[in-house]
Scaffold this active site. Structure first.
Site, short mmCIF file in Angstrom:
data_model
loop_
_atom_site.label_atom_id
_atom_site.label_comp_id
_atom_site.label_asym_id
_atom_site.label_seq_id
_atom_site.Cartn_x
_atom_site.Cartn_y
_atom_site.Cartn_z
N LYS A 111 -24.33 10.65 9.69
CA LYS A 111 -23.40 11.38 8.83
C LYS A 111 -23.83 11.34 7.37
O LYS A 111 -23.69 12.33 6.66
CB LYS A 111 -21.97 10.84 8.99
CG LYS A 111 -21.36 11.24 10.31
CD LYS A 111 -19.85 11.11 10.33
CE LYS A 111 -19.31 11.64 11.66
NZ LYS A 111 -17.88 11.50 11.78
N LYS A 194 -25.36 16.52 19.71
CA LYS A 194 -24.06 16.65 20.37
C LYS A 194 -23.20 17.72 19.72
O LYS A 194 -23.31 18.00 18.52
CB LYS A 194 -23.33 15.30 20.40
CG LYS A 194 -22.79 14.84 19.07
CD LYS A 194 -21.73 13.75 19.26
CE LYS A 194 -20.98 13.56 17.95
NZ LYS A 194 -19.65 13.05 18.06
N LYS A 197 -17.63 18.58 15.53
CA LYS A 197 -16.76 19.34 14.64
C LYS A 197 -17.37 19.49 13.27
O LYS A 197 -17.12 20.43 12.57
CB LYS A 197 -15.46 18.59 14.37
CG LYS A 197 -14.65 18.25 15.52
CD LYS A 197 -13.30 17.76 14.98
CE LYS A 197 -12.68 16.78 15.92
NZ LYS A 197 -12.64 15.43 15.39
#
Ligand code: ATP
Ligand code: LTN
Length: 329
Positions: A111, A194, A197
């Site tokens: 992230k 993956k 969102k």
């Protein structure tokens, strides 16, 4: 009775990976154990900066959770920030985990790398400590999560054991449980990462509220490979295998069995799209009904918040006593 806890962040629209990897199993699990499910808005703050967004996402996510079938009379569905014990135990957890341990978390590495040019908050780094608090507050025995979260459950166990060792038996040691099928749904356009969102590219992501035409279009454009054979092999054929995994999860079979039914990529894509459309139709209908009655939605959440707080406040004071903070009374 086994206590089960799992949470989801209100960071954007719920997608097929969330549903097949998590929500669907929450629903089937609610009658087998004492289940707690949190909408973790404090976690969403690690990556959300605009005012108002988190609250709006929280309300929509609550509607999704009830629409997929969580029963407020059976499952405890709560909002993390409405139970302040999460923040309070979160700090204690931060002081029980090391900088080195947090540095090894792959979700943080992923992230923070994705946010390269953006603000990387310290909260994004200490996130697993707050997640440990979420889990330990409820004396959870089991935490059902997708593959991507296993590392966070491991660190929670380490933190709990360390705390118990330092301050005496306080926390139940949880374990992660991974659902057998649909554990990891990949992005349709980029089948080696993956479905997520918070990715920037949204066309490889099927959202739970996508209409049938959009779903068909996204499956049509799904990346496969230059061969023609329909076989399930994650390593060699990630795109085709992902389609098989989705189709299998949506129709209640195995990816290997699903592979035997199709010989052409086009047919596999069309069948996957239809299976997903049929699966989502009733969920979408219930979602819009619920969202049109916000008073009822808030009533359901208050119910869950109350039950969550009852359990969480007891655990927090147990932890505070074990540490030996000076009592305020
Ligand atoms: P973000 O991209 O912001 O991390 P996310 O899409 O990963 O969001 P989360 O709120 O982090 O969603 O996760 C909710 C639940 O959905 C977790 O249990 C997680 O393991 C599961 N999950 C998320 N993405 C997938 C996926 N692609 N396949 C299977 N399960 C998934
Ligand atoms: N980190 C998780 C969301 C999450 C969670 C939790 C999951 C926050 N707290 C407690 C299980 C238990 C994620 O990114 N999916």
């Amino acid at each position: 009775m086994t206590r089960v806890l799992s949470c989801i962040q209100p960071t954007g629209e719920v997608h097929l990976g969330n549903y097949l990897g998590a929500l669907r199993n929450w629903v089937s699990g609610q009658h087998k154990a004492d289940v707690f499910h949190g909408i973790v808005d404090l976690h969403a703050l690690t990556v959300t900066e605009e005012p108002g967004v988190i609250g709006r996402n929280t309300l929509q996510l609550a509607a999704v959770l009830f629409a997929v079938g969580l029963d407020p009379d059976v499952a405890t569905v709560f909002v993390q920030s409405h139970v302040p014990e999460h923040s309070q135990l979160g700090w204690i957890m931060e002081c029980t985990v090391s900088f080195g341990e947090l540095s090894r978390m792959t979700q943080f590495k992923d992230k923070s790398a994705k946010r390269e040019a953006e603000f990387v908050s310290a909260g994004l780094f200490t996130y697993p400590a707050l997640q440990a608090a979420d889990i330990l507050l409820y004396d959870a025995n089991e935490v059902p999560v997708g593959d991507d979260q296993r590392q966070h459950i491991e660190i929670t166990r380490d933190i709990a054991m360390r705390f118990n060792h330092r301050f005496g038996e306080t926390f139940v040691i949880p374990k992660s449980v991974t659902p057998p099928s649909g554990a990891r749904i990949m992005d349709l356009l980029n089948p080696t990462s993956k479905m997520s969102k918070s990715g920037d590219e949204d066309t490889g992501v099927i959202y739970l509220l996508d209409d049938p035409a959009k779903i068909e279009k996204k499956f049509k454009r799904a990346v496969t490979d230059s061969e023609t054979e329909v076989v399930f092999d994650r390593e060699r054929k990630p795109g085709v295998s992902n389609l098989l995994e989705i189709l299998a999860a949506a129709t209640g079979t195995t990816p290997q069995k699903a592979a035997e039914t199709y010989t052409r990529y086009g047919d596999l894509k069309a069948a996957s799209a239809q299976a997903v459309i049929a699966m989502l139709e009733p969920i979408q209908a219930r979602y819009f009904e619920l969202l049109n009655d916000q008073g009822e939605l808030m009533r359901l959440l208050h119910k869950g918040n109350g039950r969550a707080k009852e359990v969480a406040s007891k655990t927090l004071s147990r932890a505070q006593k074990a540490i030996g903070f000076l009592s305020a009374e």
